[in-house]
Design a protein around this motif. Structure first.
Motif, PDB file in Angstrom:
ATOM      1  N   GLN A  86       0.861  -1.183   0.000  1.00 30.03           N
ATOM      2  CA  GLN A  86       0.000   0.000   0.000  1.00 30.03           C
ATOM      3  C   GLN A  86       0.894   1.229   0.000  1.00 30.03           C
ATOM      4  N   MET A  87       0.726   2.084  -0.982  1.00 30.89           N
ATOM      5  CA  MET A  87       1.559   3.275  -1.119  1.00 30.89           C
ATOM      6  C   MET A  87       0.676   4.514  -1.028  1.00 30.89           C
ATOM      7  N   ASN A  88       0.951   5.345  -0.040  1.00 32.15           N
ATOM      8  CA  ASN A  88       0.206   6.585   0.171  1.00 32.15           C
ATOM      9  C   ASN A  88       1.140   7.774   0.029  1.00 32.15           C
ATOM     10  N   SER A  89       0.556   8.945  -0.114  1.00 33.16           N
ATOM     11  CA  SER A  89       1.334  10.189  -0.215  1.00 33.16           C
ATOM     12  C   SER A  89       2.455  10.057  -1.243  1.00 33.16           C
ATOM     13  N   LEU A  90       2.105   9.561  -2.398  1.00 41.24           N
ATOM     14  CA  LEU A  90       3.107   9.303  -3.421  1.00 41.24           C
ATOM     15  C   LEU A  90       3.739  10.587  -3.942  1.00 41.24           C
ATOM     16  N   LYS A  91       5.024  10.484  -4.259  1.00 40.80           N
ATOM     17  CA  LYS A  91       5.801  11.614  -4.737  1.00 40.80           C
ATOM     18  C   LYS A  91       6.349  11.286  -6.129  1.00 40.80           C
ATOM     19  N   PRO A  92       6.672  12.296  -6.903  1.00 39.22           N
ATOM     20  CA  PRO A  92       7.245  12.027  -8.237  1.00 39.22           C
ATOM     21  C   PRO A  92       8.490  11.136  -8.176  1.00 39.22           C
ATOM     22  N   GLU A  93       9.264  11.245  -7.110  1.00 39.60           N
ATOM     23  CA  GLU A  93      10.466  10.425  -6.987  1.00 39.60           C
ATOM     24  C   GLU A  93      10.167   8.964  -6.682  1.00 39.60           C
ATOM     25  N   ASP A  94       8.914   8.640  -6.433  1.00 43.97           N
ATOM     26  CA  ASP A  94       8.521   7.240  -6.273  1.00 43.97           C
ATOM     27  C   ASP A  94       8.294   6.556  -7.620  1.00 43.97           C
ATOM     28  N   THR A  95       8.347   7.317  -8.697  1.00 45.45           N
ATOM     29  CA  THR A  95       8.170   6.752 -10.023  1.00 45.45           C
ATOM     30  C   THR A  95       9.240   5.712 -10.314  1.00 45.45           C
ATOM     31  N   ALA A  96       8.817   4.496 -10.622  1.00 38.72           N
ATOM     32  CA  ALA A  96       9.748   3.385 -10.843  1.00 38.72           C
ATOM     33  C   ALA A  96       8.963   2.146 -11.245  1.00 38.72           C
ATOM     34  N   MET A  97       9.700   1.126 -11.660  1.00 36.51           N
ATOM     35  CA  MET A  97       9.122  -0.200 -11.824  1.00 36.51           C
ATOM     36  C   MET A  97       9.258  -0.897 -10.476  1.00 36.51           C
ATOM     37  N   TYR A  98       8.165  -1.458  -9.997  1.00 36.01           N
ATOM     38  CA  TYR A  98       8.157  -2.122  -8.701  1.00 36.01           C
ATOM     39  C   TYR A  98       8.102  -3.635  -8.895  1.00 36.01           C
ATOM     40  N   PHE A  99       8.991  -4.318  -8.172  1.00 37.61           N
ATOM     41  CA  PHE A  99       9.132  -5.758  -8.316  1.00 37.61           C
ATOM     42  C   PHE A  99       8.857  -6.472  -6.996  1.00 37.61           C
ATOM     43  N   CYS A 100       8.154  -7.564  -7.091  1.00 35.59           N
ATOM     44  CA  CYS A 100       7.938  -8.471  -5.973  1.00 35.59           C
ATOM     45  C   CYS A 100       9.067  -9.502  -6.003  1.00 35.59           C
ATOM     46  N   THR A 101       9.683  -9.771  -4.854  1.00 35.37           N
ATOM     47  CA  THR A 101      10.800 -10.708  -4.835  1.00 35.37           C
ATOM     48  C   THR A 101      10.707 -11.662  -3.657  1.00 35.37           C
ATOM     49  N   ARG A 102      11.284 -12.844  -3.826  1.00 32.03           N
ATOM     50  CA  ARG A 102      11.343 -13.833  -2.762  1.00 32.03           C
ATOM     51  C   ARG A 102      12.713 -13.729  -2.094  1.00 32.03           C
ATOM     52  N   LEU A 103      12.712 -13.390  -0.823  1.00 35.61           N
ATOM     53  CA  LEU A 103      13.965 -13.182  -0.103  1.00 35.61           C
ATOM     54  C   LEU A 103      14.630 -14.491   0.293  1.00 35.61           C
ATOM     55  N   THR A 104      15.967 -14.493   0.217  1.00 32.53           N
ATOM     56  CA  THR A 104      16.736 -15.622   0.732  1.00 32.53           C
ATOM     57  C   THR A 104      17.598 -15.222   1.923  1.00 32.53           C
ATOM     58  N   ILE A 105      17.947 -13.951   2.007  1.00 30.93           N
ATOM     59  CA  ILE A 105      18.724 -13.447   3.142  1.00 30.93           C
ATOM     60  C   ILE A 105      18.075 -12.159   3.639  1.00 30.93           C
ATOM     61  N   TRP A 106      17.862 -12.113   4.945  1.00 26.04           N
ATOM     62  CA  TRP A 106      17.218 -10.958   5.597  1.00 26.04           C
ATOM     63  C   TRP A 106      18.278 -10.250   6.432  1.00 26.04           C
ATOM     64  N   GLY A 107      18.397  -8.949   6.261  1.00 24.16           N
ATOM     65  CA  GLY A 107      19.283  -8.215   7.147  1.00 24.16           C
ATOM     66  C   GLY A 107      19.876  -6.983   6.504  1.00 24.16           C
ATOM     67  N   GLU A 108      20.074  -5.976   7.307  1.00 19.66           N
ATOM     68  CA  GLU A 108      20.616  -4.706   6.835  1.00 19.66           C
ATOM     69  C   GLU A 108      21.942  -4.953   6.132  1.00 19.66           C
ATOM     70  N   GLY A 109      22.036  -4.467   4.915  1.00 17.50           N
ATOM     71  CA  GLY A 109      23.254  -4.634   4.143  1.00 17.50           C
ATOM     72  C   GLY A 109      23.447  -6.009   3.557  1.00 17.50           C
ATOM     73  N   GLN A 110      22.512  -6.920   3.824  1.00 16.03           N
ATOM     74  CA  GLN A 110      22.670  -8.307   3.373  1.00 16.03           C
ATOM     75  C   GLN A 110      21.523  -8.778   2.504  1.00 16.03           C
ATOM     76  N   TRP A 111      20.510  -7.944   2.314  1.00 12.38           N
ATOM     77  CA  TRP A 111      19.323  -8.369   1.597  1.00 12.38           C
ATOM     78  C   TRP A 111      19.677  -9.078   0.300  1.00 12.38           C
ATOM     79  N   GLN A 112      19.014 -10.202   0.094  1.00 13.96           N
ATOM     80  CA  GLN A 112      19.252 -10.956  -1.124  1.00 13.96           C
ATOM     81  C   GLN A 112      17.991 -11.711  -1.499  1.00 13.96           C
ATOM     82  N   TYR A 113      17.701 -11.748  -2.791  1.00 14.33           N
ATOM     83  CA  TYR A 113      16.541 -12.499  -3.247  1.00 14.33           C
ATOM     84  C   TYR A 113      16.940 -13.418  -4.381  1.00 14.33           C
ATOM     85  N   ASP A 114      16.106 -14.446  -4.615  1.00 17.93           N
ATOM     86  CA  ASP A 114      16.446 -15.378  -5.671  1.00 17.93           C
ATOM     87  C   ASP A 114      15.468 -15.325  -6.843  1.00 17.93           C
ATOM     88  N   TYR A 115      14.256 -14.877  -6.634  1.00 10.94           N
ATOM     89  CA  TYR A 115      13.287 -14.764  -7.719  1.00 10.94           C
ATOM     90  C   TYR A 115      12.566 -13.424  -7.623  1.00 10.94           C
TER      91      TYR A 115
END
Length: 121
Positions: free
Chosen positions: A81-110
């Motif tokens: 859910q995205m509220n108060s959208l700004k022009p800088e939010d313009t982008a392609m948004y992707f859903c991903t399956r995470l394999t590693i959780w953590g600050e500086g370590q985020w990683q997904y495989d699909y």
């Protein structure tokens, strides 16, 4: 594994959108999930993440208070859910399956094909 995003579109600044991601081909309820976005000429960046139960979430600072990630494990669906959208939010948004959780370590495989969000007046 298949991830299919929907819900993007053109919205005026200050408006809202709700993105959905339909997951199939794996046991959705056992994976942490996330949303990434990529604007033209920029690197893909993490937007938000959610644990497999939905009990814990993580947001990038610029999205805190405006975006809400959630999931419905009974429907194998991830939401943003995205509220108060700004022009800088313009982008392609992707859903991903995470394999590693953590600050500086985020990683997904699909990831999915993405859904375009354009914020403009």
């Amino acid at each position: 594994v298949q991830l299919v995003e929907s819900g993007g579109g053109l919205v005026q600044p200050g408006g809202s959108l709700r993105l959905s991601c339909a997951a199939s081909g794996f046991t959705f309820s056992t994976y942490a999930m996330s949303w990434y976005r990529q604007a033209p000429g920029k690197e893909r960046e993490l937007v938000a993440a959610i644990t497999y139960t939905g009990g814990s979430t993580h947001y990038v600072d610029s999205m805190k208070g405006r975006f809400t990630i959630s999931r419905d494990n009974a429907k194998n669906t991830l939401y943003l859910q995205m509220n108060s959208l700004k022009p800088e939010d313009t982008a392609m948004y992707f859903c991903t399956r995470l394999t590693i959780w953590g600050e500086g370590q985020w990683q997904y495989d699909y990831g999915g094909q993405g859904t375009q969000v354009t914020v403009s007046s």
